[in-house]
Design a protein around this motif. Structure first.
Motif, mmCIF file in Angstrom:
data_model
loop_
_atom_site.group_PDB
_atom_site.id
_atom_site.type_symbol
_atom_site.label_atom_id
_atom_site.label_comp_id
_atom_site.label_asym_id
_atom_site.label_seq_id
_atom_site.Cartn_x
_atom_site.Cartn_y
_atom_site.Cartn_z
ATOM 1 N N ALA A 47 64.501 96.605 65.828
ATOM 2 C CA ALA A 47 64.925 95.913 66.823
ATOM 3 C C ALA A 47 66.318 95.127 66.541
ATOM 4 C CB ALA A 47 63.811 94.437 67.039
ATOM 5 N N VAL A 48 66.599 94.755 65.337
ATOM 6 C CA VAL A 48 67.761 94.304 64.780
ATOM 7 C C VAL A 48 69.018 95.169 64.931
ATOM 8 C CG1 VAL A 48 69.102 92.963 63.139
ATOM 9 C CG2 VAL A 48 66.876 92.288 63.629
ATOM 10 N N PHE A 49 68.665 96.281 64.702
ATOM 11 C CA PHE A 49 69.762 97.341 64.529
ATOM 12 C C PHE A 49 70.255 97.909 66.062
ATOM 13 C CE2 PHE A 49 71.216 101.920 64.402
ATOM 14 C CZ PHE A 49 72.219 101.684 63.630
ATOM 15 N N ILE A 50 68.980 98.030 66.844
ATOM 16 C CA ILE A 50 69.455 98.355 68.239
ATOM 17 C C ILE A 50 70.097 97.203 69.139
ATOM 18 C CG2 ILE A 50 68.460 99.069 70.473
ATOM 19 C CD1 ILE A 50 68.376 101.156 68.392
ATOM 20 N N ALA A 51 69.588 96.032 68.794
ATOM 21 C CA ALA A 51 70.163 94.767 69.384
ATOM 22 C C ALA A 51 71.524 94.552 69.213
ATOM 23 C CB ALA A 51 69.254 93.487 69.218
ATOM 24 N N ALA A 52 71.798 95.018 67.866
ATOM 25 C CA ALA A 52 73.348 94.758 67.225
ATOM 26 C C ALA A 52 74.116 95.696 68.259
ATOM 27 C CB ALA A 52 73.244 94.719 65.903
ATOM 28 N N THR A 85 76.363 96.362 59.512
ATOM 29 C CA THR A 85 77.056 95.085 59.510
ATOM 30 C C THR A 85 78.228 95.173 58.728
ATOM 31 O OG1 THR A 85 74.834 93.994 59.606
ATOM 32 C CG2 THR A 85 76.754 92.544 59.063
ATOM 33 N N ALA A 86 78.058 95.926 57.647
ATOM 34 C CA ALA A 86 79.251 96.020 56.764
ATOM 35 C C ALA A 86 80.319 96.799 57.416
ATOM 36 C CB ALA A 86 79.031 96.715 55.468
ATOM 37 N N ILE A 87 79.884 97.794 58.168
ATOM 38 C CA ILE A 87 81.173 98.452 59.238
ATOM 39 C C ILE A 87 81.721 97.655 60.107
ATOM 40 C CG2 ILE A 87 81.419 100.293 60.599
ATOM 41 C CD1 ILE A 87 79.352 101.727 58.998
ATOM 42 N N LEU A 88 80.999 96.875 60.750
ATOM 43 C CA LEU A 88 81.796 95.880 61.638
ATOM 44 C C LEU A 88 82.798 95.015 60.850
ATOM 45 C CD1 LEU A 88 78.503 94.765 63.888
ATOM 46 C CD2 LEU A 88 80.395 96.338 64.369
ATOM 47 N N TYR A 125 76.245 91.252 52.564
ATOM 48 C CA TYR A 125 75.717 92.259 53.398
ATOM 49 C C TYR A 125 74.466 92.995 52.449
ATOM 50 C CZ TYR A 125 79.998 91.495 55.662
ATOM 51 O OH TYR A 125 81.206 90.785 55.996
ATOM 52 N N GLU A 126 74.561 92.757 51.239
ATOM 53 C CA GLU A 126 73.299 93.218 50.375
ATOM 54 C C GLU A 126 72.137 92.536 50.800
ATOM 55 O OE1 GLU A 126 73.923 93.496 45.963
ATOM 56 O OE2 GLU A 126 75.588 92.452 46.241
ATOM 57 N N TYR A 127 72.196 91.294 50.984
ATOM 58 C CA TYR A 127 70.906 90.664 51.660
ATOM 59 C C TYR A 127 70.137 91.164 52.666
ATOM 60 C CZ TYR A 127 68.208 87.058 53.968
ATOM 61 O OH TYR A 127 67.371 86.468 54.859
ATOM 62 N N LEU A 128 71.084 91.796 53.460
ATOM 63 C CA LEU A 128 70.382 92.349 54.698
ATOM 64 C C LEU A 128 69.426 93.576 54.584
ATOM 65 C CD1 LEU A 128 73.394 92.030 57.465
ATOM 66 C CD2 LEU A 128 71.305 90.589 57.120
ATOM 67 N N GLU A 129 69.926 94.421 53.495
ATOM 68 C CA GLU A 129 69.075 95.634 53.204
ATOM 69 C C GLU A 129 67.566 94.964 52.753
ATOM 70 O OE1 GLU A 129 68.943 99.461 50.513
ATOM 71 O OE2 GLU A 129 70.758 98.149 50.454
ATOM 72 N N SER A 130 67.660 93.829 51.854
ATOM 73 C CA SER A 130 66.253 93.427 51.181
ATOM 74 C C SER A 130 65.408 92.874 52.309
ATOM 75 C CB SER A 130 66.577 92.420 50.348
ATOM 76 O OG SER A 130 67.279 91.472 50.613
ATOM 77 N N ARG A 131 66.148 92.152 53.379
ATOM 78 C CA ARG A 131 65.559 91.602 54.747
ATOM 79 C C ARG A 131 64.971 92.781 55.684
ATOM 80 N NH1 ARG A 131 63.104 90.625 58.505
ATOM 81 N NH2 ARG A 131 63.233 88.589 59.671
ATOM 82 N N PHE A 132 65.981 93.613 55.924
ATOM 83 C CA PHE A 132 65.697 94.736 56.854
ATOM 84 C C PHE A 132 65.686 95.942 56.455
ATOM 85 C CE2 PHE A 132 67.952 91.378 59.527
ATOM 86 C CZ PHE A 132 66.967 90.811 60.079
ATOM 87 N N ASP A 133 66.833 96.656 56.406
ATOM 88 C CA ASP A 133 67.007 97.995 55.824
ATOM 89 C C ASP A 133 68.357 98.470 55.691
ATOM 90 O OD1 ASP A 133 67.876 98.817 58.270
ATOM 91 O OD2 ASP A 133 66.328 99.806 59.046
ATOM 92 N N LEU A 134 68.701 99.751 54.997
ATOM 93 C CA LEU A 134 69.827 100.065 54.558
ATOM 94 C C LEU A 134 70.551 100.383 56.028
ATOM 95 C CD1 LEU A 134 72.097 101.239 52.705
ATOM 96 C CD2 LEU A 134 70.750 103.506 52.976
ATOM 97 N N LYS A 135 70.097 100.876 57.005
ATOM 98 C CA LYS A 135 71.077 100.984 58.322
ATOM 99 C C LYS A 135 71.698 99.637 58.808
ATOM 100 C CE LYS A 135 67.363 101.490 61.881
ATOM 101 N NZ LYS A 135 66.346 101.079 61.034
ATOM 102 N N THR A 136 70.844 98.776 58.494
ATOM 103 C CA THR A 136 71.221 97.480 59.401
ATOM 104 C C THR A 136 72.511 96.846 58.417
ATOM 105 O OG1 THR A 136 69.287 96.955 60.198
ATOM 106 C CG2 THR A 136 70.446 95.043 60.052
ATOM 107 N N ARG A 137 72.116 97.080 57.120
ATOM 108 C CA ARG A 137 73.173 96.563 56.179
ATOM 109 C C ARG A 137 74.549 97.192 56.279
ATOM 110 N NH1 ARG A 137 72.862 97.372 49.366
ATOM 111 N NH2 ARG A 137 74.865 96.776 49.014
ATOM 112 N N THR A 138 74.427 98.719 56.605
ATOM 113 C CA THR A 138 75.516 99.642 56.639
ATOM 114 C C THR A 138 76.327 99.147 58.045
ATOM 115 O OG1 THR A 138 74.465 101.344 55.416
ATOM 116 C CG2 THR A 138 76.320 101.964 56.870
#
Length: 569
Positions: A512-517, A119-122, A104-117
């Motif tokens: 967009a990814v965060f809301i869609a998820a 995904t990690a919580i899921l 999930y570290e990769y997702l922060e560099s690609r998107f942002d902290l909230k998306t990484r967080t």
């Protein structure tokens, strides 16, 4: 259980735990504790990946699945080799290049902290639930069959895992899993050859397969394209591929198994090794269940394999009705035995003129027996509506305890407990790593290496306690191996979609990814709750939905053109 069985069981478990603690003591930094010092070779990775997936549920539920429904369940794994190739080509090069500790570290560099967080919580939610189930599964079955206290068993299994996982981290998990897989493979092979040796003298292995085939247990492939049919070739190839991609490519309990390797090539070889061996291994475990079915064509089997269910109905006002069904079942099984022996003799003497009649008669008796068992389940449910009537998870353990010689019973119980420990250890290790790296360290930076190692150990202990508590309050489902896959399928499709957006669709950005998820997870839960489709298809559905929603949101709301227009206004 004889004294020799206890000795074998206890010594096996003590050796695994002690060896894991001894070989991996003294991790002083995060690199050693979470990534095992990056020393693992490809075959260690392959075995560790398999051991993580092959929990006690696999060795308890899968033979029972085959006993009742035949070999068709193997189709569930058809997509796995395809997923292994994709992971080797896409996921592993990215993870290796970025030198990440978690997926999930990769997702922060690609998107942002909230998306990484998010995904990690899921991941933490679904894997936290699964960790409890991998402890609960063997505990409740061994408790029912052996009469051991359920809470005592869950605590013992959980504590044994916590001891060496807290002590040595990822390296301890990998070191112990090699020996656990050795115990597992050895025990299953011994069980298989013993079952074949227990068959009548005139029935060889080929005859046994013929008998199983005559009863419909060797029907492997189903090419129907029915969303309500759980196990088909297409659900395995399509839904199974997406499930395997999600599990092996984005689930930290698996990703962590290959992030510890010496090089990218070792990662890829380990995953290909797993892809080549996993389907044959599952086929073999199912075949063990089919051989147990053939064994009971020549030997009496209980009307319901769950002893607690039998005890409940026999102590109820329905005991007389149940006794009638038991007697009818004995008579049906006598007819099966006579017919099956004759069938075997016909096969060996090449008298095939009435072979089709034998097959039809045998299927008819099996159907009558199945109807008899269904009536028994109704009586059990009437006697105690909280009692689990589905006995698939009890078939193999019943065979072990009632038919194997001294010493081997202890070995097979060690197989079950070793599988529970190996899978649970991986899960606790991954839960702690994700909590430490993706949540704790990300919000508490600039601490010492020792601080983060200590935090990871505390999170491991915490998740272990949560898993034990969940196991203590859990209850049986239709089939335990299905329950684990159902929980995964509810979350995995969404998580995989997020990663595919990150890898391939650079146009889509974080909001967009965060809301869609978030929307996708709610919709998937609603779809599952209303039984719209079988759970394997949820992986494809969730993955496709989050991608489509993210694209729509990006185009309609979050596109750069709209942002520029707002700024100009």
């Amino acid at each position: 259980m004889q004294e020799l069985d206890w000795v074998v069981l206890i010594l096996t478990l003590i050796f695994i735990v002690s060896y894991g603690v001894y070989k991996t003591r003294g991790s002083r930094n995060v690199q050693d504790y979470i990534r095992g010092g990056n020393e693992a070779e490809w075959w260690t990775i392959g075995l560790s990946v398999m051991a993580t997936q092959a929990s006690a549920i696999t060795f308890l539920s899968t033979p029972g699945q085959a006993y009742h429904d035949g070999m068709g369940f193997v189709q569930f794994y058809f997509g796995l080799p395809i997923a292994m190739v994709i992971i080797c080509m896409v996921f592993i090069p990215i993870y290796h290049r970025l030198n990440v500790y978690t997926a999930y570290e990769y997702l922060e560099s690609r998107f942002d902290l909230k998306t990484r967080t998010l995904t990690a919580i899921l991941f933490l939610i679904q894997r936290g639930l699964s960790a409890g189930i991998t402890i609960f599964a063997p505990a409740i079955i061994l408790s029912a069959v052996l009469g051991w206290n359920l809470n005592f068993l869950t605590v013992i299994i959980g504590v044994l895992v916590i001891i060496y996982t807290v002590s040595g981290g990822t390296k301890a998990v990998n070191v112990t899993q090699k020996y656990q897989m050795g115990v597992i493979f050895g025990g299953m092979l011994i069980a298989f050859f013993l079952i074949v040796s227990y068959l009548p003298a005139n029935i060889n292995f080929t005859n046994a397969l013929e008998i199983a085939g005559a009863s419909g247990k060797m029907d492997i492939l189903d090419f129907s394209f029915d969303l309500n049919n759980r196990y088909t070739f297409w659900s395995g190839i399509i839904g199974g591929t997406f499930l395997a991609l999600s599990y092996f490519g984005t689930d930290q309990s698996q990703v962590q198994r290959y992030l510890i390797s010496r090089s990218m090539r070792e990662m890829q070889l380990g995953m290909i090794f797993n892809g080549l061996l996993k389907v044959p291994m599952q086929f073999f475990i199912l075949l063990v269940g089919v051989m147990v079915f053939v064994f009971y064509q020549f030997n009496q089997s209980p009307l319901n394999f769950n002893p607690a269910a039998t005890e409940a109905v026999m102590e109820s006002p329905y005991s007389a009705e149940y006794e009638v069904l038991v007697e009818e079942n004995r008579e049906l099984q006598k007819q099966q035995q006579e017919l099956t022996i004759n069938y075997g003799q016909r096969i060996n003497s090449n008298l095939a003129t009435n072979q089709e009649k034998f097959r039809n008669d045998l299927r008819e008796l099996n159907e009558k027996e199945k109807e008899n068992r269904e009536q028994a389940k109704e009586l059990i449910k009437a006697a105690n509506d909280k009692m689990e009537t589905n006995d698939k998870d009890y078939v193999f353990i019943h065979f072990i305890l009632n038919n194997l010689p001294k010493g081997l019973i202890g070995l097979l119980l060690a197989v079950i407990l070793s599988a529970a420990m190996s899978s649970t250890a991986s899960e606790l290790n991954a839960l702690a790593s994700t909590t430490t790296i993706d949540l704790y360290k990300r919000n508490r930076e600039n601490r010492s290496e020792g601080h983060y190692v200590k935090a990871s150990k505390l999170f491991t202990l915490g998740w272990g306690i949560i898993a034990i508590l969940f196991a203590s309050f859990a209850s049986l489902f239709d089939n335990l191996i299905q329950l684990v896959n159902i929980i995964g399928s509810i979350f995995y499709g969404n998580v995989l979609g997020i990663f595919l957006l990150a890898f391939f669709i650079t146009y889509v950005q974080s909001n967009a990814v965060f809301i869609a998820a978030l929307i996708t997870q709610i919709v998937v839960l609603i779809v599952y709750y209303n039984d719209v489709m079988e759970y394997l298809w949820l992986n494809l559905f969730g993955c496709g939905l989050v991608i489509i929603l993210a694209l729509i949101l990006q185009i309609l709301i979050y596109s750069p053109k709209k942002d520029n227009a707002k700024e100009n206004n």
